[in-house]
Scaffold this active site. Structure first.
Site, PDB file in Angstrom:
ATOM      1  N   LEU A   1       0.949  -1.070  -0.061  1.00 25.21           N
ATOM      2  CA  LEU A   1       0.076   0.014   0.014  1.00 25.21           C
ATOM      3  C   LEU A   1       0.771   1.270  -0.152  1.00 25.21           C
ATOM      4  CD1 LEU A   1      -2.830   1.380   0.351  1.00 25.21           C
ATOM      5  CD2 LEU A   1      -2.551   1.170   2.737  1.00 25.21           C
TER       6      LEU A   1
ATOM      7  N   SER B   1       1.004   7.924   5.300  1.00 28.53           N
ATOM      8  CA  SER B   1      -0.218   8.231   6.092  1.00 28.53           C
ATOM      9  C   SER B   1      -1.413   8.630   5.020  1.00 28.53           C
ATOM     10  CB  SER B   1      -0.341   9.260   7.246  1.00 28.53           C
ATOM     11  OG  SER B   1       0.544   8.642   8.253  1.00 28.53           O
TER      12      SER B   1
ATOM     13  N   TRP C   1       8.244   0.085   2.311  1.00 26.87           N
ATOM     14  CA  TRP C   1       8.130  -0.541   3.581  1.00 26.87           C
ATOM     15  C   TRP C   1       7.255  -1.584   3.388  1.00 26.87           C
ATOM     16  CZ3 TRP C   1      11.704   2.438   5.430  1.00 26.87           C
ATOM     17  CH2 TRP C   1      11.325   3.834   5.560  1.00 26.87           C
TER      18      TRP C   1
ATOM     19  N   ARG D   1      18.191 -11.075  41.083  1.00 27.44           N
ATOM     20  CA  ARG D   1      18.825  -9.849  41.245  1.00 27.44           C
ATOM     21  C   ARG D   1      19.056  -9.558  42.566  1.00 27.44           C
ATOM     22  NH1 ARG D   1      23.759  -7.562  39.735  1.00 27.44           N
ATOM     23  NH2 ARG D   1      23.822  -5.218  39.774  1.00 27.44           N
TER      24      ARG D   1
ATOM     25  N   GLY E   1      18.333  -2.414  34.791  1.00 23.99           N
ATOM     26  CA  GLY E   1      19.631  -1.240  34.828  1.00 23.99           C
ATOM     27  C   GLY E   1      20.565  -1.578  33.895  1.00 23.99           C
TER      28      GLY E   1
ATOM     29  N   GLU F   1       0.958   0.019   9.751  1.00 27.22           N
ATOM     30  CA  GLU F   1      -0.490  -0.390   9.637  1.00 27.22           C
ATOM     31  C   GLU F   1      -1.218   1.166  10.261  1.00 27.22           C
ATOM     32  OE1 GLU F   1      -2.430  -3.880   9.917  1.00 27.22           O
ATOM     33  OE2 GLU F   1      -0.772  -4.731   9.665  1.00 27.22           O
TER      34      GLU F   1
ATOM     35  N   THR G   1       0.084   5.191  11.757  1.00 22.12           N
ATOM     36  CA  THR G   1       0.810   5.622  12.953  1.00 22.12           C
ATOM     37  C   THR G   1      -0.428   5.923  14.112  1.00 22.12           C
ATOM     38  OG1 THR G   1       0.338   7.965  12.392  1.00 22.12           O
ATOM     39  CG2 THR G   1       2.488   6.837  11.495  1.00 22.12           C
TER      40      THR G   1
END
Length: 395
Positions: free
Chosen positions: A128, A135, A159, A283, A355, A379, A381
């Site tokens: 597309l 857009s 894309w 941790r 971290g 698909e 934004t």
């Protein structure tokens, strides 16, 4: 009053989840870091998904598919994405590419192209976007010119997920000379520059070629390239649906497949949350597990709470997709927008919880954070999703 449930996660859905999760744990997750590091198509994952019918589960049984409903398909994509976002684009893009055929294709067209995808002999991509039409997809310049009893296709698409790997492509092209102003975004099926139609194009068609793979932030194992069409001759029966109805078909397709991007987003986020939970329990700092600190617990609680809200919205949207409800466009946009924003937040917090270790490639959460970002972009934004939502509210 409509007594149809918003969604129902049945024992069959949970069985699909468990089977897919086990498969991904054993045969997808072990390759995820290498796929990202090498920017290589996840061939091992594709083979595993194909063997289990998880590569294109949405294709109906009439076309040799597994016949999974929209919720089951979302669950599959979610589970694969938790292990490897690049691999989750195999079922997601197969649905995106084939959805126009399922919605509007002729029976002969479906019989020709859906069974190979269902069997895992081919993949199907969706074309597309263009260099100057993202857009504002209605501003596309790719053109299919009538020629005798067929068409001649010229243009470029950008894309394109799966480009070069997929054998088949749904391609949208102008079928009349352009005139007038732009469409105002991919949010209205009423206004385009010129009539647009949809076609099936095969990778092997003379005149089809591909650009170099894009060097991306994330989903590196899923190829993204430009696709070029140079006097590609198509027979008349490659037209999907009705001539001039392609733009509406493109938007109808996205209404359904934005649900799959929401599912991908929650899968990525779940993978990051699961890893972070395991890490903070092991941790130790200041003589005790990091998980004992209330600040860490609050972070985990917020991550889990938002993720579950995104999951419930996505499942509700999937149910509407299955029924093709009139408010699907709203729920699809809402699920995609909310889930992808949550995925970005959860994966960023997962990096924070690890971290310095979260910032290096020895641990998977930095990959998950990079992978999550694209769900806010492709698909449509999330700014476009908010336009869709606002127009629904204000109409």
């Amino acid at each position: 009053m409509n007594d149809t449930p918003l969604f129902a996660v049945t024992p069959e859905h949970e069985a699909i989840r468990e089977a897919c999760r086990a498969l991904c744990r054993d045969k997808v997750a072990p390759h995820a870091a290498e796929v990202d590091r090498e920017a290589a198509f996840p061939a091992a994952a594709y083979d595993a998904l194909r063997a289990a019918d998880f590569h294109a589960p949405h294709i109906p049984e009439d076309y040799d598919g597994a016949g999974a409903d929209a919720l089951a398909t979302a669950i599959v994509i979610e589970e694969v994405a938790a292990a490897c976002a690049s691999s989750s684009l195999i079922p997601a893009v197969n649905k995106l590419g084939t959805m126009p055929l399922l919605l509007a294709g002729s029976e002969p067209l479906k019989r020709r192209y859906l069974p190979p995808v269902a069997r895992g002999d081919a993949m199907f991509s969706y074309c597309l976007s263009e260099p100057d039409a993202g857009s504002d997809a209605g501003a596309m310049k790719t053109r299919a010119r009538g020629d005798g009893d067929g068409w001649v296709l010229n243009g470029v698409k950008r894309w394109i997920t799966g480009a070069g790997v997929s054998d088949y492509y749904t391609v949208f092209a102008v079928t009349d000379p352009p005139a007038g102003e732009g469409s105002g975004g991919t949010t209205s099926a009423e206004a385009t520059r010129a009539p647009i139609s949809a076609f099936v194009v095969e990778k092997s068609d003379p005149g089809v070629s591909f650009g170099a793979p894009e060097k991306k932030l994330g989903i590196k194992g899923s190829p993204t390239c430009e696709v070029y069409f140079d006097d590609v001759r198509l027979p008349a029966d490659r037209l999907i649906g009705t001539e001039g109805e392609g733009f509406r078909l493109a938007l109808r397709t996205l209404d359904h497949t934005r649900v799959t991007i929401a599912a991908q987003a929650i899968g990525i986020a779940q993978g990051a949350l699961d890893y972070a939970i395991g890490y903070v329990k092991e941790r130790r700092q200041f003589g005790r597990p990091v998980a004992d600190f209330q600040g860490v617990q609050f972070m985990l609680a917020d991550m889990a709470m938002k993720l579950e809200a995104a999951r419930q919205l996505t499942y509700a949207a999937a149910a509407r997709s299955e029924r093709s409800d009139t408010d699907l466009a709203y729920f699809g946009a809402a699920a995609k927008c909310f889930a992808s924003d949550v995925a970005m937040e959860v994966t960023t917090d997962a990096v924070q919880l690890l971290g310095g270790y979260g910032y290096v490639q020895d641990y998977p959460v930095e990959r998950m954070m990079r992978d999550a970002k694209i769900t806010q972009i492709y698909e449509g934004t999330n700014q476009i999703q908010r336009v869709v939502l606002a127009r629904h509210l204000l109409k």
